[in-house]
Design an enzyme around this catalytic site. Sequence first.
Site, short mmCIF file in Angstrom:
data_model
loop_
_atom_site.label_atom_id
_atom_site.label_comp_id
_atom_site.label_asym_id
_atom_site.label_seq_id
_atom_site.Cartn_x
_atom_site.Cartn_y
_atom_site.Cartn_z
N HIS A 18 -4.92 -0.01 -4.76
CA HIS A 18 -5.80 1.16 -4.87
C HIS A 18 -6.15 1.29 -6.34
O HIS A 18 -5.27 1.15 -7.19
CB HIS A 18 -5.09 2.44 -4.41
CG HIS A 18 -5.17 2.70 -2.95
ND1 HIS A 18 -4.86 3.93 -2.42
CD2 HIS A 18 -5.51 1.92 -1.90
CE1 HIS A 18 -5.01 3.89 -1.11
NE2 HIS A 18 -5.39 2.68 -0.76
N ASP A 25 -5.44 3.97 5.88
CA ASP A 25 -4.21 3.20 5.65
C ASP A 25 -3.17 3.55 6.71
O ASP A 25 -2.58 2.65 7.33
CB ASP A 25 -3.62 3.50 4.26
CG ASP A 25 -4.44 2.95 3.12
OD1 ASP A 25 -5.17 1.95 3.31
OD2 ASP A 25 -4.36 3.53 2.02
N HIS A 37 -1.59 -3.82 -0.45
CA HIS A 37 -2.97 -3.80 -0.95
C HIS A 37 -3.03 -2.92 -2.19
O HIS A 37 -2.08 -2.22 -2.51
CB HIS A 37 -3.98 -3.36 0.12
CG HIS A 37 -3.93 -1.93 0.51
ND1 HIS A 37 -2.99 -1.42 1.39
CD2 HIS A 37 -4.70 -0.87 0.14
CE1 HIS A 37 -3.21 -0.12 1.55
NE2 HIS A 37 -4.23 0.25 0.79
N GLU A 68 -10.84 -3.65 -3.77
CA GLU A 68 -9.42 -3.67 -3.40
C GLU A 68 -9.01 -5.09 -3.03
O GLU A 68 -9.84 -5.92 -2.67
CB GLU A 68 -9.15 -2.73 -2.22
CG GLU A 68 -9.16 -1.28 -2.61
CD GLU A 68 -8.61 -0.36 -1.52
OE1 GLU A 68 -8.03 -0.86 -0.53
OE2 GLU A 68 -8.76 0.85 -1.67
#
Length: 142
Positions: free
Chosen positions: A98, A109, A96, A34
């Site tokens: 995924h 998260d 971010h 990630e």
Amino acid sequence: LSFPFLFVVVTNILEFSMAFFYPKLRTLLYTITEAGGLLIGYKRGNHFEITNITYPYKEDIRDINYFERKDKKHINTLKYIHKLSLGTKSYLGEWHTHPEPNPRPSSLDITEWKKTANYNEDILLFLIVGKETIYIQTSDQI
């Protein structure tokens, strides 16, 4: 909320062009780990305009299903952009990746977003960039 990748997204809260960020994000989506960073720009009332983002740096922690922003370059970049804009651009939130087509936040998260929101009086924006769509969450909706 999820939005298609290649559109200029204009809602009552968010405006940005994935075409601007897409080349580098596309590369990051197809790595094993990630990636993530800060969202920087303008906030006018309930409207966010993302003008800059930070990308993963050397000291960040990256794993298959995990990203932790550790490198001081994120904050230094934010401070530099804030100063360069004479204080008009600021921290808007976090993004971010995924490794899935249509991302949804994990319990981790949501926990991390709540912690971040507790340190900020302003409403923040959280994005999860997937392979096909982007999940968007504001801190007042957590």
